[in-house]
Design a protein around this motif. Structure first.
Motif, PDB file in Angstrom:
ATOM      1  N   GLU A 182       0.826  -1.207   0.000  1.00  0.00           N
ATOM      2  CA  GLU A 182       0.000   0.000   0.000  1.00  0.00           C
ATOM      3  C   GLU A 182       0.858   1.253   0.000  1.00  0.00           C
ATOM      4  O   GLU A 182       0.556   2.232  -0.695  1.00  0.00           O
ATOM      5  CB  GLU A 182      -0.928  -0.006   1.220  1.00  0.00           C
ATOM      6  CG  GLU A 182      -2.030  -1.059   1.157  1.00  0.00           C
ATOM      7  CD  GLU A 182      -2.749  -1.224   2.474  1.00  0.00           C
ATOM      8  OE1 GLU A 182      -3.899  -1.698   2.461  1.00  0.00           O
ATOM      9  OE2 GLU A 182      -2.163  -0.906   3.546  1.00  0.00           O
ATOM     10  N   ALA A 183       1.935   1.225   0.777  1.00  0.00           N
ATOM     11  CA  ALA A 183       2.831   2.376   0.839  1.00  0.00           C
ATOM     12  C   ALA A 183       3.499   2.627  -0.514  1.00  0.00           C
ATOM     13  O   ALA A 183       3.643   3.764  -0.958  1.00  0.00           O
ATOM     14  CB  ALA A 183       3.884   2.163   1.922  1.00  0.00           C
ATOM     15  N   PHE A 184       3.902   1.558  -1.181  1.00  0.00           N
ATOM     16  CA  PHE A 184       4.522   1.689  -2.498  1.00  0.00           C
ATOM     17  C   PHE A 184       3.524   2.249  -3.505  1.00  0.00           C
ATOM     18  O   PHE A 184       3.836   3.153  -4.277  1.00  0.00           O
ATOM     19  CB  PHE A 184       5.066   0.349  -2.974  1.00  0.00           C
ATOM     20  CG  PHE A 184       5.778   0.416  -4.301  1.00  0.00           C
ATOM     21  CD1 PHE A 184       7.067   0.909  -4.380  1.00  0.00           C
ATOM     22  CD2 PHE A 184       5.148  -0.007  -5.463  1.00  0.00           C
ATOM     23  CE1 PHE A 184       7.727   0.981  -5.600  1.00  0.00           C
ATOM     24  CE2 PHE A 184       5.794   0.055  -6.692  1.00  0.00           C
ATOM     25  CZ  PHE A 184       7.093   0.547  -6.754  1.00  0.00           C
ATOM     26  N   GLN A 185       2.316   1.715  -3.481  1.00  0.00           N
ATOM     27  CA  GLN A 185       1.276   2.180  -4.399  1.00  0.00           C
ATOM     28  C   GLN A 185       0.965   3.654  -4.176  1.00  0.00           C
ATOM     29  O   GLN A 185       0.669   4.397  -5.121  1.00  0.00           O
ATOM     30  CB  GLN A 185       0.012   1.349  -4.226  1.00  0.00           C
ATOM     31  CG  GLN A 185      -1.106   1.695  -5.210  1.00  0.00           C
ATOM     32  CD  GLN A 185      -2.349   0.857  -4.980  1.00  0.00           C
ATOM     33  OE1 GLN A 185      -2.708   0.565  -3.834  1.00  0.00           O
ATOM     34  NE2 GLN A 185      -3.011   0.450  -6.051  1.00  0.00           N
ATOM     35  N   ALA A 186       1.055   4.096  -2.920  1.00  0.00           N
ATOM     36  CA  ALA A 186       0.778   5.493  -2.586  1.00  0.00           C
ATOM     37  C   ALA A 186       1.923   6.422  -2.949  1.00  0.00           C
ATOM     38  O   ALA A 186       1.758   7.648  -2.902  1.00  0.00           O
ATOM     39  CB  ALA A 186       0.470   5.606  -1.088  1.00  0.00           C
ATOM     40  N   GLY A 187       3.067   5.873  -3.284  1.00  0.00           N
ATOM     41  CA  GLY A 187       4.218   6.702  -3.633  1.00  0.00           C
ATOM     42  C   GLY A 187       5.141   7.001  -2.475  1.00  0.00           C
ATOM     43  O   GLY A 187       5.980   7.905  -2.541  1.00  0.00           O
ATOM     44  N   LEU A 188       5.017   6.211  -1.408  1.00  0.00           N
ATOM     45  CA  LEU A 188       5.817   6.456  -0.206  1.00  0.00           C
ATOM     46  C   LEU A 188       7.172   5.764  -0.248  1.00  0.00           C
ATOM     47  O   LEU A 188       8.105   6.173   0.450  1.00  0.00           O
ATOM     48  CB  LEU A 188       5.032   5.990   1.030  1.00  0.00           C
ATOM     49  CG  LEU A 188       5.613   6.293   2.408  1.00  0.00           C
ATOM     50  CD1 LEU A 188       5.755   7.794   2.608  1.00  0.00           C
ATOM     51  CD2 LEU A 188       4.713   5.710   3.493  1.00  0.00           C
ATOM     52  N   LEU A 189       7.293   4.700  -1.042  1.00  0.00           N
ATOM     53  CA  LEU A 189       8.516   3.901  -1.064  1.00  0.00           C
ATOM     54  C   LEU A 189       9.238   4.003  -2.398  1.00  0.00           C
ATOM     55  O   LEU A 189       8.625   4.238  -3.438  1.00  0.00           O
ATOM     56  CB  LEU A 189       8.186   2.423  -0.806  1.00  0.00           C
ATOM     57  CG  LEU A 189       7.397   2.073   0.456  1.00  0.00           C
ATOM     58  CD1 LEU A 189       7.245   0.563   0.560  1.00  0.00           C
ATOM     59  CD2 LEU A 189       8.062   2.645   1.689  1.00  0.00           C
ATOM     60  N   SER A 190      10.548   3.763  -2.344  1.00  0.00           N
ATOM     61  CA  SER A 190      11.345   3.674  -3.568  1.00  0.00           C
ATOM     62  C   SER A 190      11.251   2.286  -4.179  1.00  0.00           C
ATOM     63  O   SER A 190      11.219   2.137  -5.405  1.00  0.00           O
ATOM     64  CB  SER A 190      12.813   3.993  -3.262  1.00  0.00           C
ATOM     65  OG  SER A 190      12.952   5.237  -2.630  1.00  0.00           O
ATOM     66  N   GLU A 191      11.206   1.270  -3.304  1.00  0.00           N
ATOM     67  CA  GLU A 191      11.250  -0.108  -3.791  1.00  0.00           C
ATOM     68  C   GLU A 191      10.790  -1.066  -2.699  1.00  0.00           C
ATOM     69  O   GLU A 191      11.016  -0.815  -1.517  1.00  0.00           O
ATOM     70  CB  GLU A 191      12.687  -0.432  -4.210  1.00  0.00           C
ATOM     71  CG  GLU A 191      12.881  -1.672  -5.033  1.00  0.00           C
ATOM     72  CD  GLU A 191      14.306  -1.771  -5.596  1.00  0.00           C
ATOM     73  OE1 GLU A 191      14.877  -2.872  -5.536  1.00  0.00           O
ATOM     74  OE2 GLU A 191      14.838  -0.749  -6.066  1.00  0.00           O
ATOM     75  N   ILE A 192      10.140  -2.155  -3.102  1.00  0.00           N
ATOM     76  CA  ILE A 192       9.817  -3.255  -2.185  1.00  0.00           C
ATOM     77  C   ILE A 192      10.681  -4.453  -2.550  1.00  0.00           C
ATOM     78  O   ILE A 192      10.858  -4.764  -3.731  1.00  0.00           O
ATOM     79  CB  ILE A 192       8.338  -3.676  -2.291  1.00  0.00           C
ATOM     80  CG1 ILE A 192       7.417  -2.505  -1.959  1.00  0.00           C
ATOM     81  CG2 ILE A 192       8.034  -4.832  -1.343  1.00  0.00           C
ATOM     82  CD1 ILE A 192       5.943  -2.836  -2.127  1.00  0.00           C
ATOM     83  N   VAL A 193      11.215  -5.116  -1.522  1.00  0.00           N
ATOM     84  CA  VAL A 193      12.076  -6.281  -1.735  1.00  0.00           C
ATOM     85  C   VAL A 193      11.622  -7.407  -0.816  1.00  0.00           C
ATOM     86  O   VAL A 193      10.852  -7.176   0.120  1.00  0.00           O
ATOM     87  CB  VAL A 193      13.553  -5.932  -1.460  1.00  0.00           C
ATOM     88  CG1 VAL A 193      14.062  -4.887  -2.443  1.00  0.00           C
ATOM     89  CG2 VAL A 193      13.735  -5.437  -0.020  1.00  0.00           C
ATOM     90  N   PRO A 194      12.064  -8.634  -1.061  1.00  0.00           N
ATOM     91  CA  PRO A 194      11.709  -9.727  -0.146  1.00  0.00           C
ATOM     92  C   PRO A 194      12.156  -9.420   1.283  1.00  0.00           C
ATOM     93  O   PRO A 194      13.185  -8.766   1.499  1.00  0.00           O
ATOM     94  CB  PRO A 194      12.466 -10.928  -0.725  1.00  0.00           C
ATOM     95  CG  PRO A 194      12.619 -10.606  -2.180  1.00  0.00           C
ATOM     96  CD  PRO A 194      12.833  -9.126  -2.225  1.00  0.00           C
ATOM     97  N   ASP A 195      11.371  -9.887   2.253  1.00  0.00           N
ATOM     98  CA  ASP A 195      11.728  -9.672   3.654  1.00  0.00           C
ATOM     99  C   ASP A 195      13.159 -10.141   3.920  1.00  0.00           C
ATOM    100  O   ASP A 195      13.580 -11.196   3.442  1.00  0.00           O
ATOM    101  CB  ASP A 195      10.764 -10.422   4.570  1.00  0.00           C
ATOM    102  CG  ASP A 195       9.411  -9.746   4.650  1.00  0.00           C
ATOM    103  OD1 ASP A 195       9.336  -8.533   4.398  1.00  0.00           O
ATOM    104  OD2 ASP A 195       8.420 -10.440   4.963  1.00  0.00           O
ATOM    105  N   GLY A 196      13.877  -9.357   4.689  1.00  0.00           N
ATOM    106  CA  GLY A 196      15.247  -9.702   5.051  1.00  0.00           C
ATOM    107  C   GLY A 196      16.298  -9.176   4.094  1.00  0.00           C
ATOM    108  O   GLY A 196      17.496  -9.303   4.378  1.00  0.00           O
TER     109      GLY A 196
END
Length: 259
Positions: free
Chosen positions: A171-185
């Motif tokens: 949700e944060a990525f979709q909202a424009g809050l994040l640069s990138e999502i990666v696998p946990d860890g």
């Protein structure tokens, strides 16, 4: 990293330093001591000319779960002023070097505001972002309302700060809050890879980009475009510009010197 060190600093690679908050028993919650240590670490790295990018992360599977409520509960307005409880955020906000938040687990309250002070946020899939201050009778006080407003807009911000409900990483990525999502860890490893790339770029151009983005977001578009154009033109008076373009034409890797 020394497991007894609450805030550890290390040089990860050429031009890249890592600040790790290590308070797992409190999910890395911020108290005055921790905030002072982080601020001092940032200022020390600012003065280190070998460092171009700083990665901020938390140990134990958490970024920062919030601010230490037990310490904050009895504070008066005067104590907040006297103790400068926002000093760490001010130091982060004014840092001239590139800051990357590597987020796993919770980034809530002051933790979310810490991430929002950074230039990029890389998050694990299971990360959660939120401003739950309203649930304990207060509101965000270190940029949460204003930085979220500028990052994700009024309507998402109002829902977030008025309900205290967190956003998932997706949700944060979709909202424009994040640069990138990666696998946990893997948020730290990915952040270090990005940091190494940025650290290899011409330092004066990196600095100019950060300055223009920071200044331009809060001024009229015509003013922001003028700031961008001026910075662009000034870079043609640098050795790095000559080296970068010559290397491109000569089909070789450039050697940037920050001059």
């Amino acid at each position: 990293m020394d497991s007894t060190e609450a805030v550890a600093v290390r040089h990860a690679s050429d031009g890249v330093a890592v600040i790790t908050l290590n308070r797992p028993e409190r999910r890395n919650a911020l108290n005055l001591d921790i905030k002072a240590r982080i601020a001092d670490a940032i200022l020390t790295l600012e003065a280190d000319t070998s460092v171009r990018v700083i990665v901020l992360t938390g140990a134990g599977g958490y970024f920062i779960a919030g601010t230490d409520i037990a310490e904050m509960e009895p504070m008066s307005p005067a104590q907040h002023q006297t103790l400068a409880t926002d000093r760490m955020f001010t130091v982060l906000r004014r840092c001239p070097k590139i800051l990357i938040a590597a987020v796993e687990g919770y980034a809530l309250g002051g933790g979310c505001e810490t991430a929002l002070c950074c230039d990029m946020i890389v998050a694990g899939e299971g990360a959660r972002f939120g401003q739950p201050e309203i649930r304990v009778g207060i509101m965000p006080g270190a940029g949460g309302t204003q930085r979220l407003l500028r990052a994700i807009g009024k309507y998402r911000t109002m829902k977030l700060v008025l309900t205290g409900e967190p956003l998932t990483a997706a949700e944060a990525f979709q909202a424009g809050l994040l640069s990138e999502i990666v696998p946990d860890g893997s948020a730290l490893d990915r952040s270090l890879a990005i940091a190494a790339t940025v650290a290899s770029m011409p330092p004066l151009a990196v600095q100019a980009i950060k300055e223009v983005v920071q200044l331009g977001q809060d001024v009229p578009l015509d003013t922001a475009l003028a700031l961008e154009r001026k910075a662009f033109v000034q870079l043609f008076d640098t050795q790095d510009q000559k080296e970068g373009m010559r290397a491109f034409l000569e089909k070789r890797a450039p050697e940037f010197k920050g001059r």
